[in-house]
Design an enzyme around this catalytic site. Sequence first.
Site, short mmCIF file in Angstrom:
data_model
loop_
_atom_site.label_atom_id
_atom_site.label_comp_id
_atom_site.label_asym_id
_atom_site.label_seq_id
_atom_site.Cartn_x
_atom_site.Cartn_y
_atom_site.Cartn_z
N GLY A 29 47.26 7.73 56.52
CA GLY A 29 48.31 7.38 57.48
C GLY A 29 47.73 7.15 58.87
N ARG A 30 48.62 7.24 59.85
CA ARG A 30 48.23 6.90 61.23
C ARG A 30 47.07 7.75 61.74
NH1 ARG A 30 54.32 6.44 61.67
NH2 ARG A 30 54.14 8.57 60.96
N ILE A 31 47.13 9.07 61.52
CA ILE A 31 46.10 9.95 62.09
C ILE A 31 44.78 9.74 61.36
CG2 ILE A 31 45.46 12.35 62.58
CD1 ILE A 31 48.52 12.91 62.91
N THR A 70 43.70 19.56 60.06
CA THR A 70 44.58 19.51 61.24
C THR A 70 45.98 19.09 60.80
OG1 THR A 70 43.89 17.24 61.67
CG2 THR A 70 42.75 18.95 62.91
N HIS A 78 46.70 25.81 66.12
CA HIS A 78 47.61 24.66 65.94
C HIS A 78 47.77 23.86 67.25
CE1 HIS A 78 51.05 23.08 63.18
NE2 HIS A 78 50.58 22.12 63.96
N GLU A 83 51.35 30.66 59.36
CA GLU A 83 51.21 30.77 60.82
C GLU A 83 52.26 31.70 61.40
OE1 GLU A 83 51.14 26.83 62.52
OE2 GLU A 83 49.60 26.19 61.14
N ARG A 96 47.87 8.03 47.83
CA ARG A 96 48.69 7.56 46.71
C ARG A 96 48.69 6.04 46.62
NH1 ARG A 96 54.43 10.24 46.62
NH2 ARG A 96 54.16 9.93 48.83
N ARG A 132 48.57 20.44 57.69
CA ARG A 132 49.43 21.61 57.49
C ARG A 132 48.66 22.62 56.66
NH1 ARG A 132 51.88 20.16 61.20
NH2 ARG A 132 54.11 19.75 61.44
C1 DGY Z 1 53.05 17.89 64.41
O1 DGY Z 1 53.59 17.20 65.28
O2 DGY Z 1 53.45 17.88 63.24
C2 DGY Z 1 51.88 18.72 64.81
O3 DGY Z 1 51.49 19.55 63.80
C3 DGY Z 1 52.17 19.52 66.06
O4 DGY Z 1 52.45 18.79 67.13
#
Ligand code: DGY
Length: 328
Positions: free
Chosen positions: A160-162, A240, A289, A271, A182, A242
Amino acid sequence: MGLHLMTPTFFVTRQIPQAGLAHLAQAGTVRVNPHDRQLSTEELITLGGEAVGWITMLTDVISEALLERCPKLRAIANYAVGFNNIDIAACTRRRIGVSNTPDVLTDATAELTWALILACARRVVEADGWLRRGLWRGWQPLEFLGTQITGQVLGLIGAGRIAMRVAEMSRGFHMPIQYTARHPNPDLEKRLAARRVPLEELLAQADVISIHVPLTESTRHLLGSGQLRLLKPSAILINTARGPVVDEAALLEALRQKSFGAAGLDVYENEPRLTPGLAELPNVVLLPHLGSATTETRTRMAMLAAENLIAMVQGRRPPNPLNSQLWP
Ligand code: DGY
């Protein structure tokens, strides 16, 4: 979605950057959680029960049981890109609009991913702590040897984007890219010469593995002990996304056994609690986080959440709908 003719009341479950609150105040009355902490379900209902629109945090669990007790609620703007804290199906059944804040946090989260990759590869945190404890005796030829990143294989779980942004940033390090997702991402393949491979293959071949999938029932514990066993002895694993995407007990065990190189974590299974023992290990870098935690990004998130909420409460399609069937 019905049009609200009276001045709407908004409820914001935590203090967020002022720009977002000011934007919201132009369209209604704003009530903000007065405490500097997360609210319990009872407190959310007591403080937000009269509001038609909420800005929620990823730490607020929005369940069917909570919605049941907030009959005035018409719209929820989550102050995050992830939305696993909200029962979207239950919201849709009640015709409550839901939105998130994508795009504005892509750069910040990708940057933090690189901070963790480099911190793990070059043992930045470990060496910093050692120096602060007064243990440095001067330059040594064999002290704190790390791993060179340049030219190593980058493995992305998710496309995805990140993930795309992390891949773009890797160009300076001349890293061949593999990804598992996927669906194919033609842009990632064309522009960045990334190769789509099955998860097991990626885990066995990549030198740096970075997780960028949302938390769903199919990604929960995507990496357990069987998958972690496939990692190269020198591999670096970054999360980074979940926490529950990785089985944290299995991760702890693998790090204890030194079965792979190091892990860089920004998110955790429960968390803010960490699996006991994790914080004692030298081969893991731990952050609380912070993916989107820059002033610029959090301000943009606040503005975007406010825009989304105002649109939904005014009966308009928001910029980032999560149950778009409510705005045909
Ligand atoms: C999100 O936006 O889902 C990040 O985990 C926290 O900003």
